[in-house]
Enzyme design. Structure first.
Site, mmCIF file in Angstrom:
data_model
loop_
_atom_site.group_PDB
_atom_site.id
_atom_site.type_symbol
_atom_site.label_atom_id
_atom_site.label_comp_id
_atom_site.label_asym_id
_atom_site.label_seq_id
_atom_site.Cartn_x
_atom_site.Cartn_y
_atom_site.Cartn_z
ATOM 1 N N TYR A 119 0.835 -1.195 0.000
ATOM 2 C CA TYR A 119 0.000 0.000 0.000
ATOM 3 C C TYR A 119 0.875 1.252 0.000
ATOM 4 O O TYR A 119 1.965 1.257 0.578
ATOM 5 C CB TYR A 119 -0.894 0.040 1.242
ATOM 6 N N TYR A 133 0.013 -10.175 0.146
ATOM 7 C CA TYR A 133 1.080 -9.708 1.041
ATOM 8 C C TYR A 133 0.990 -10.452 2.375
ATOM 9 O O TYR A 133 -0.089 -10.898 2.788
ATOM 10 C CB TYR A 133 1.002 -8.198 1.258
ATOM 11 N N ARG A 177 -2.422 -12.406 2.986
ATOM 12 C CA ARG A 177 -3.718 -11.957 2.500
ATOM 13 C C ARG A 177 -3.832 -12.249 1.022
ATOM 14 O O ARG A 177 -2.921 -11.972 0.245
ATOM 15 C CB ARG A 177 -3.893 -10.439 2.688
ATOM 16 N N HIS A 186 -6.910 -8.485 -2.935
ATOM 17 C CA HIS A 186 -8.235 -7.964 -2.612
ATOM 18 C C HIS A 186 -8.278 -6.458 -2.824
ATOM 19 O O HIS A 186 -7.247 -5.790 -2.866
ATOM 20 C CB HIS A 186 -8.628 -8.292 -1.163
ATOM 21 N N HIS A 231 -10.481 -3.045 -1.297
ATOM 22 C CA HIS A 231 -11.400 -2.528 -0.289
ATOM 23 C C HIS A 231 -12.444 -1.636 -0.961
ATOM 24 O O HIS A 231 -12.119 -0.860 -1.871
ATOM 25 C CB HIS A 231 -10.642 -1.717 0.760
#
Length: 242
Positions: free
Chosen positions: A108, A147, A157, A160, A162
């Site tokens: 991120y 990640y 994870r 995906h 959000h």
């Protein structure tokens, strides 16, 4: 409510309990005392009203909205599209849909993300759009990477994105995550495993949509967001049921 349409009782059993040991941080985040119900103010239930005037021309194009002049983000380009629907499968027009994600390497653009994967200088990882008259939304992005996260010894994870969906006021905001069909990490994800209902987990998975893909250029995934009813999407911040 139309008398010909069936009322569907909320299924609270489909939602994970606040304290779920398989997800380690729920031990710190789950409430210890009963929650208080606070009266909403008039501004919280009546505003804001979102219009196209608040959106920029590249807000739903994550491939271009942060890229430097002459640059492009690295990764597999994809289109994500679908409908926002109510419990009776009717479209919800004019809903503000926001989305944010990791880059193709799984990182991120946030100062607290310490994963050693590289930051992409041409990818910001966030955008927004309004649903049209038929409740449709769409955006272009690069497929996020998986990640690791500090839960069990080797937890990762799945890829995906959000999502946040606003209603007609600040107090009417729903947040969830969308996953990708065929991701081998989905059955191993400790966060998805907190959802007791397998059907509710499946409703968080976007399906490959070759009919919406751009030949020789971009794949597409379709994911509908259902606000309530027996086919409702599971939202992270509405644990009492939809």
């Amino acid at each position: 409510m139309n008398p010909d349409q069936e009322f569907v009782q909320r299924d609270t059993a489909a939602h994970p309990p606040a304290f779920t040991p398989i997800y380690k941080t729920s031990a710190f985040r789950s409430p210890r005392l009963p929650l208080w119900s606070l009266q909403n103010s008039l501004s919280e239930v009546t505003g804001p009203v979102f219009g196209q005037g608040e959106l920029g021309p590249l807000d739903n194009d994550l491939v271009r909205n942060y890229a430097r002049e002459g640059g492009e983000p690295i990764g597999e380009r994809i289109i994500v599209h679908g409908h926002v629907l109510d419990g009776n499968a009717r479209p919800v027009p004019g809903a503000l849909v926001e989305f944010w994600q990791a880059n193709a390497a799984g990182r991120y653009r946030h100062r607290n993300d310490r994963y050693e994967a590289p930051i992409d200088p041409n990818f910001g990882g966030c955008g927004r759009c309004l649903t049209d008259a038929e409740g449709r939304y769409h955006f272009r992005t690069v497929k996020p990477g998986p990640y690791p996260f500090r839960n069990r010894v080797n937890d990762w994870r799945p890829a995906h994105i959000h999502f946040s969906v606003f209603g007609s006021g600040f107090a009417q905001r729903l947040i969830t995550q969308m996953y990708f069909e065929g991701d081998p990490l989905i059955p191993h994800d400790a966060i998805l495993a907190t959802i007791p209902d397998p059907a509710a987990r499946e409703r968080l998975v976007a399906r490959l949509d070759l009919n919406a893909a751009l030949p020789l250029h971009t794949l597409a995934y379709r994911w509908d967001i259902v606000l309530r009813g027996s086919r409702s999407t599971l939202f992270e911040n509405r644990l009492q049921g939809n």
